[in-house]
Write an enzyme that holds these catalytic residues in place. Structure first.
Site, mmCIF file in Angstrom:
data_model
loop_
_atom_site.group_PDB
_atom_site.id
_atom_site.type_symbol
_atom_site.label_atom_id
_atom_site.label_comp_id
_atom_site.label_asym_id
_atom_site.label_seq_id
_atom_site.Cartn_x
_atom_site.Cartn_y
_atom_site.Cartn_z
ATOM 1 N N ASP A 177 -3.609 2.592 -5.426
ATOM 2 C CA ASP A 177 -2.466 2.652 -4.506
ATOM 3 C C ASP A 177 -2.251 1.368 -3.707
ATOM 4 O O ASP A 177 -1.479 1.351 -2.762
ATOM 5 C CB ASP A 177 -2.597 3.855 -3.566
ATOM 6 C CG ASP A 177 -3.715 3.686 -2.560
ATOM 7 O OD1 ASP A 177 -4.700 2.997 -2.883
ATOM 8 O OD2 ASP A 177 -3.612 4.233 -1.455
ATOM 9 N N GLU A 178 -2.928 0.302 -4.072
ATOM 10 C CA GLU A 178 -2.736 -0.975 -3.374
ATOM 11 C C GLU A 178 -2.622 -2.104 -4.400
ATOM 12 O O GLU A 178 -3.428 -2.185 -5.312
ATOM 13 C CB GLU A 178 -3.925 -1.280 -2.456
ATOM 14 C CG GLU A 178 -4.032 -0.349 -1.261
ATOM 15 C CD GLU A 178 -5.179 -0.727 -0.340
ATOM 16 O OE1 GLU A 178 -5.424 -1.930 -0.145
ATOM 17 O OE2 GLU A 178 -5.834 0.193 0.156
ATOM 18 N N ASP A 222 0.841 -1.192 0.000
ATOM 19 C CA ASP A 222 0.000 0.000 0.000
ATOM 20 C C ASP A 222 0.877 1.244 0.000
ATOM 21 O O ASP A 222 1.866 1.314 0.724
ATOM 22 C CB ASP A 222 -0.878 -0.002 1.258
ATOM 23 C CG ASP A 222 -1.492 1.362 1.535
ATOM 24 O OD1 ASP A 222 -2.542 1.650 0.949
ATOM 25 O OD2 ASP A 222 -0.899 2.135 2.317
HETATM 26 MG MG LIG Z 1 -2.956 4.039 0.671
#
Ligand SMILES: [Mg+2]
Length: 423
Positions: free
Chosen positions: A109-110, A13
């Protein structure tokens, strides 16, 4: 045999992703509080992401810009640059891909990494995570956190509940440490348990994930049937498996290489639909499909488009219109509300044979899970993520909105087809 070997899955993340990209682009703001906000000109704009310094000053994601500035007057506000964030996200994907070809973006974002096959080259899972973390920091300026486990659910849980909170940004959940980790957490922390399910579990006397895990599955099914009826067996099993850390879903690479411009569904109906209520039924189903795809990719669309066409292609009738919603969304009910407005405003009353719905102008849902304007939003998102997971596992026909049971409902039929052909 690889089949019997325990898998090693990571969920990586990016911390405060949009804000971190902007800080990397603007070294002069390095030690200052910075936030990315929808429309910096309007104090009513929403904070999409805040850097850790801003968060320490009390700035929170999804609050109004005016409220954030009241707490932190020196806050630097930058406008979102989605194209840049998508580029950086892909750059990070390519870095992950240099360690394993099994990389699956979960949101902008992951990303999930299955490093089972390549781990022997790098030592322990923690050592490999630290190596990747340092490389991403050096190449992009972004700090990443790594949850590690034998499957995706435990990797995600390790990241959200431990790696994001400890000093190293790396945490491993294993079947051996579940009793001192996962099982001590309240059910509200369980993957896919929204506030609604948490309340129901609490009402059943279940407070911790461990208590849920220790409830015999048959007993849990009985308890859930009392509340939700017979069809809740699938749900009961899903939550029970999550609580026990059981998940054999694979890390599937290449889910999205580049962000699409539009996510949409168009379908030709088996006959002309002539009444508003019939058309609305199909519209809801299509909107559901579109929002489901957006949720699985972690996108929220700001613009909804609806197209309706008649059967006679020589004498075209119908319309194709779009509107911008107040906030980006991937929640079915919200997108559907806008789609119905378009339909009511532009449908000429003539029979319809083809209907399409799409969402466009995307942003990520990772940095924007709460809207102060709609307190139901979190609940809807959690609920819809849960239904998506069930559909993924058991097929689209397992959960249909009640309206689909009517004659106009197409979802049940369509779910049996792939690309228009029956399975
Ligand atoms: Mg994040």
């Amino acid at each position: 045999m690889a089949g019997t070997r325990e898998r090693v899955i990571m969920l990586a993340d990016c911390q405060s992703f949009y804000a971190s990209v902007e800080k990397a682009e603007h070294p002069e703001y390095k030690d200052r509080p910075l936030a990315v906000a929808g429309d910096p000109e309007r104090r009513s704009g929403i904070i999409l992401a805040a850097c850790p310094i801003a968060k320490r000053r009390g700035v929170t994601t999804a609050e109004r810009l005016g409220d954030a500035l009241a707490k932190c007057p020196e806050l630097i506000i930058v406008q979102p640059r989605m194209a840049l964030y998508i580029d950086i996200s892909l750059m990070i994907t390519r870095i992950y891909q240099s360690y394993t070809d099994l990389v699956e973006p979960y949101s902008i974002d992951e990303q999930f990494l299955d490093v089972t096959g390549s781990l022997h080259l790098y030592g322990s899972a923690e050592e490999l995570a630290a190596l990747i973390q340092a490389r991403i920091q050096a190449e992009t300026g972004i700090y990443t956190r790594f949850g590690i486990g034998p499957n995706k659910i435990l990797a995600k849980t390790a990241c959200d509940n431990y790696a994001k909170k400890n000093g190293t940004g790396i945490y491993v959940l294993t079947p051996d440490n579940l009793s001192s980790t996962l099982w001590t957490l309240p059910v509200s922390k369980m993957f896919m348990a929204g506030s609604r399910m948490t309340r129901h579990f609490n009402a059943m006397g279940i407070e911790t994930i461990g208590q849920l895990a220790a409830t015999p599955l048959e007993k849990l099914k009985t308890l859930m049937r009392r509340k939700f009826g017979r069809n809740s067996d699938i749900n009961a099993e899903l939550y029970w498996r999550i609580a026990n850390g059981i998940d054999d879903s694979p890390v599937t690479p290449g889910t999205h290489e580049t962000a699409p411009q539009t996510i949409g569904h168009m379908m030709t109906l088996p006959r002309d639909y002539a009444t508003l209520s019939e058309i609305k039924t199909v519209l809801l189903e299509l909107t559901e499909l579109v929002c489901q795809r957006c949720r699985s990719k972690g996108y929220m669309g700001h613009v909804v488009s609806v197209a309706c066409m008649g059967a006679d292609f020589d004498r075209p009738t119908g319309f194709s219109r779009q509107m911008k919603m107040d906030d980006p969304t991937n929640v079915t009910n919200q997108a559907y509300r806008a789609a119905v407005q378009l339909l009511q405003r532009h449908w000429d009353g003539l029979p319809v044979r083809k209907i399409g719905v799409s969402l466009s102008q995307f942003s990520s849902d990772g940095e924007y899970q709460l809207s102060l304007f709609d307190r139901n939003r979190e609940k809807w998102m959690a609920l819809e993520r849960a239904t998506d997971a069930i559909k993924l596992k058991y097929g689209d026909a397992s959960i249909l909105r009640a309206v689909s049971a009517t004659e106009a409902g197409q979802a049940r039929d369509r779910s049996k087809k792939i690309g228009g052909h029956y399975k």
